[in-house]
Design a protein around this motif. Sequence first.
Motif, PDB file in Angstrom:
ATOM      1  N   GLY A  92       0.778  -1.225   0.000  1.00 20.18           N
ATOM      2  CA  GLY A  92       0.000   0.000   0.000  1.00 20.18           C
ATOM      3  C   GLY A  92       0.810   1.275   0.000  1.00 20.18           C
ATOM      4  N   ILE A  93       2.131   1.161   0.107  1.00 21.35           N
ATOM      5  CA  ILE A  93       3.023   2.315   0.072  1.00 21.35           C
ATOM      6  C   ILE A  93       4.032   2.099  -1.054  1.00 21.35           C
ATOM      7  N   PRO A  94       4.209   3.074  -1.923  1.00 21.67           N
ATOM      8  CA  PRO A  94       5.076   2.845  -3.085  1.00 21.67           C
ATOM      9  C   PRO A  94       6.555   2.802  -2.721  1.00 21.67           C
ATOM     10  N   GLU A  95       7.302   2.059  -3.528  1.00 24.50           N
ATOM     11  CA  GLU A  95       8.753   2.170  -3.546  1.00 24.50           C
ATOM     12  C   GLU A  95       9.100   3.294  -4.531  1.00 24.50           C
ATOM     13  N   ILE A  96      10.265   3.885  -4.346  1.00 24.32           N
ATOM     14  CA  ILE A  96      10.683   5.005  -5.190  1.00 24.32           C
ATOM     15  C   ILE A  96      12.052   4.689  -5.781  1.00 24.32           C
ATOM     16  N   VAL A  97      12.185   4.893  -7.076  1.00 30.40           N
ATOM     17  CA  VAL A  97      13.499   4.821  -7.707  1.00 30.40           C
ATOM     18  C   VAL A  97      13.899   6.228  -8.115  1.00 30.40           C
TER      19      VAL A  97
END
Length: 388
Positions: A92-97
């Motif tokens: 429910g929480i995004p990963e960030i690149v």
Amino acid sequence: MIFLLLLLACGALGAATLPAEFTEHLIAADLKGGYQVVVADLNKDGKPDIIALASGLKELVWFENPGWTRHVLAGDFNHMINLAAWDTDGDGIPEIVLAHEFANQAKNSIGILSLLTHGADPREPWKVTEIDRIPTSHRLRWADIYGNGKKVLVDAPLTGLKAEAPEYRGKTPLVIYKPGAWMRETIPEQNEGVEHGIYITDWDGDGREAILTASFIGIHLFRMGKDGAWTRTELAKGDPAPWPKGGSSDVAAGWLVNKSAKTRFLAAIEPWHGNEVSVYIQDKKHIWQRQVIDDSLDQGHTILTADLNGDGTDEIIAGYRGKGRSVNIYYANGPKGDRWTNHPLDSGGMAASSCAVADLNADGRPDIICIGSATANLKWYENKGPKK
């Protein structure tokens, strides 16, 4: 009486051209080198938050909806240039690149790609893990190229490894990564020169997303077939000026709606960091015909499409960073897309490097969020127009 005449005129044209009204809200004014804005729910509360990337800062920051409390995602970065957020693990929480250590010329650019992951409290600093290095890594987007909901990361470097100013000659790579493994896969077909903009879209309406690119050699469509093979299709050559003054810089796709009929159009800033807003519509021979609807921009740098006034037809939002530094909204006058009217959103107060569209206050209307480079600011423009 004036309002009635406007309604009659809109009816005669076959499309509602009444502009949406916006109220401006300042979120921050200290984002040196503001470059990109991304909307994502970072704390799993159902409200879209704002990530603000400023190339002149060491810290990547985000602003929590609705009070816009500022938090630091991570720090100690040099020359941040782009990021992409997606929930790869389903929590429910995004990963960030994040792409950082950027420079225009490959020989001066490390091009680090780092993965940012949250801990127990996403308001606390996130963990940073390097996943790859590609010089001039410049545009990051997530795309569902398989049509199964499992997106891959797309990395579009600005130039090839041997390209040098001012010509920037050479092939320019386009690569993807599958989350978890983070192994680089290169798309075989390549553009040339500066590849400044990419746009992700379900081009064929089959659930499989494709990649639109804008480069010195024009606008191209990259699609993965069901057999896993990639194809590249030239859609348009962009500004016809000779290399390196021609081609395209940024691209987005939208729809013109007339009753039950829909016509796709492309909107582009041309040439690289250019002065033109161009619209492309296919003719009866399926050739994308170019029309310049504005040539007054100075360092055009962001373009997107969205239905802002609820009439079913997408508007064009374009921002520029140079003299006049503004954000404009272009409304189609009629279903053919051959006439557009410019209604400035922010005249002189936003040196827009990047804009995004999202319903920030859950009122059913799409709002606009922009970040400025020379103005170092972050604003959201609250849509007060009709709901869809």
